[in-house]
Design a protein around this motif. Structure first.
Motif, short mmCIF file in Angstrom:
data_model
loop_
_atom_site.label_atom_id
_atom_site.label_comp_id
_atom_site.label_asym_id
_atom_site.label_seq_id
_atom_site.Cartn_x
_atom_site.Cartn_y
_atom_site.Cartn_z
N ALA A 1 0.89 -1.30 -0.16
CA ALA A 1 0.01 0.02 0.01
C ALA A 1 0.81 1.31 -0.02
N ALA B 1 -8.23 -2.74 6.08
CA ALA B 1 -8.19 -1.60 6.67
C ALA B 1 -6.79 -1.05 6.90
N ALA C 1 -4.49 -1.73 4.75
CA ALA C 1 -4.03 -0.86 3.44
C ALA C 1 -4.31 0.30 3.35
N ALA C 2 -5.72 0.59 3.98
CA ALA C 2 -6.26 1.99 3.60
C ALA C 2 -5.52 3.04 4.61
N ALA C 3 -5.01 2.91 5.79
CA ALA C 3 -4.39 3.69 6.71
C ALA C 3 -2.77 4.03 6.56
N PRO D 1 -0.66 4.23 3.78
CA PRO D 1 0.12 5.30 3.16
C PRO D 1 -0.03 6.66 3.97
N PHE D 2 -1.14 6.78 4.27
CA PHE D 2 -1.50 8.10 5.10
C PHE D 2 -0.34 8.39 6.24
N VAL E 1 -6.91 15.72 9.74
CA VAL E 1 -7.59 14.52 9.58
C VAL E 1 -7.21 13.68 11.10
N LEU F 1 -9.90 6.03 10.16
CA LEU F 1 -9.04 6.97 9.41
C LEU F 1 -9.26 6.84 8.11
N GLY F 2 -9.56 5.49 7.36
CA GLY F 2 -10.03 5.52 6.18
C GLY F 2 -11.23 6.22 5.69
N LEU G 1 -10.30 9.90 5.58
CA LEU G 1 -9.28 10.21 4.35
C LEU G 1 -10.38 10.03 2.86
N PRO H 1 -6.14 6.19 -0.42
CA PRO H 1 -5.40 5.70 -1.40
C PRO H 1 -6.10 5.02 -2.45
#
Lengths: 159, 187
Positions: free
Chosen positions: A15, A36, A38-40, A42-43, B125, B172-173, B176, B183
């Motif tokens: 990710a 979940a 993978a969604a978090a 990169p940020f 965020v 968080l997702g 975002l 992403p």
């Protein structure tokens, strides 16, 4: 089940780097935890790279010294605790002593105070006539002495 | 969120608590500090959203750390204890100031730089998450701690970390996605 999914590190790396294999894509589609993550990921990676510190970190020697001073203060405080307790107990005992004496012998003390004149003091000192029992006089003297001593101790300790 | 009590060494015994303890002296502390202070500062900063508070809490963390015990068994034991102490002082900070909602405003006071806009958006965020969610995400993703270590740092049971971390990541997702920062490429 408290452990991470074993694929999670690979998913997170994929990710972050945006390099996905088919196998990982399939896994993410079927694993909620990894989806979940993978969604978090990169940020969080990008967020962690931002250096927001504007000042230098404190000198460790200063922190060490501060901690030692605080530790010393805590030790002194612990050592003084029994003395503080004894002082509080003595305040209570003397206050109770006064309260007890005044309650027990209120009438006698009131009459003695009302009769108190310079002449009566001289007479009593000469032993010609005593209006109060020796026990009460002694109790009053002891309580007065203790009150003065405790007051002086409190004042001197504070200074 | 329930406040953490001051950590005891018994609660962070997993990383060598049964091994003999080596005395903590100034040189050992300084070596540990040089290795860990920067990471702990970042953790505290991301939890509080306030660099000045992070400075203050870092000092409190290390003073608590030094005063805690005459010795630690290993570097890992020290690290775990330090993160537990940092979480504890941060939660005390939240309880005292009750200004979780002001984090974004504090971030706005930070001096601008080249990446100010990005930093601002990301900080906003992150500040929308609850303190415990921030701690969970930071420890899992940045410190790469496992569930047991996260549980120790946050004073929680290891079994609950998986669910809590999942919820924090999901939240968080969602944030975002709402801000168009999600992403792409996982599907």
């Amino acid at each position: 089940m408290s452990e991470n999914c074993i694929q999670e590190p690979l998913v997170r790396r994929a990710a972050v780097e945006d390099r996905w294999t088919d196998a990982l894509r399939q896994h993410v589609a079927s694993c909620q935890d990894c989806a979940a993550a993978a969604a978090a990921a990169p940020f969080m990676t990008q967020f962690a790279r931002i250096d927001a510190r504007q000042r230098a970190l404190p000198d460790p020697a200063v922190l060490w010294l501060k901690a030692q001073i605080l530790r010393g203060s805590a030790v002194a405080e612990r050592a003084a605790r029994p003395l503080n307790i004894a002082q509080m107990v003595s305040y209570v005992v003397i206050a109770a002593g006064w309260a007890g004496l005044l309650t027990w012998k209120w009438n006698e003390l009131q009459q003695w105070v009302l009769r108190l004149t310079p002449a009566s003091i001289v007479n009593e000192a000469a032993g010609a006539h005593s209006s109060m029992s020796a026990t009460i006089v002694l109790a009053v003297l002891v309580l007065c002495s203790l009150t003065v001593l405790l007051g002086l101790h409190a004042i001197l300790a504070e200074e | 969120m329930s406040a953490l009590a001051a950590p005891s060494l018994a609660t962070v015994a997993g990383a060598g608590g049964h091994a003999p303890q080596r005395p903590m002296d100034e040189a050992r502390f300084e070596s540990f500090y040089r290795a860990s202070a920067s990471g702990l500062w970042s953790y505290l900063h991301r939890l509080t959203g306030d660099p000045a508070a992070a400075d203050d809490l870092l000092q409190k963390t290390f003073i608590r750390f030094i005063r805690a015990t005459p010795g630690f068994a290993s570097e890992e034991h020290m690290r775990r204890y330090a993160y537990r102490a940092a979480t504890s002082v941060a939660m005390d900070h939240f309880r005292e100031t009750k200004r979780r909602r002001e984090v974004a405003e504090v971030e706005e006071q930070v001096a601008p730089s080249d990446s100010a806009d990005l930093r601002h958006d990301m900080s906003r965020v992150f500040a929308e998450l609850k303190p415990r969610e921030r701690a969970l995400l930071w420890l899992a993703h940045v410190e790469e701690s496992d569930h047991e270590e996260i549980a120790e740092a946050l004073g929680l049971r290891p079994r609950s970390i998986r669910v809590l971390l999942f919820r924090a990541r999901k939240r968080l997702g969602e944030l975002l996605t709402r801000r168009g920062m999600a992403p792409e490429g996982t599907r």
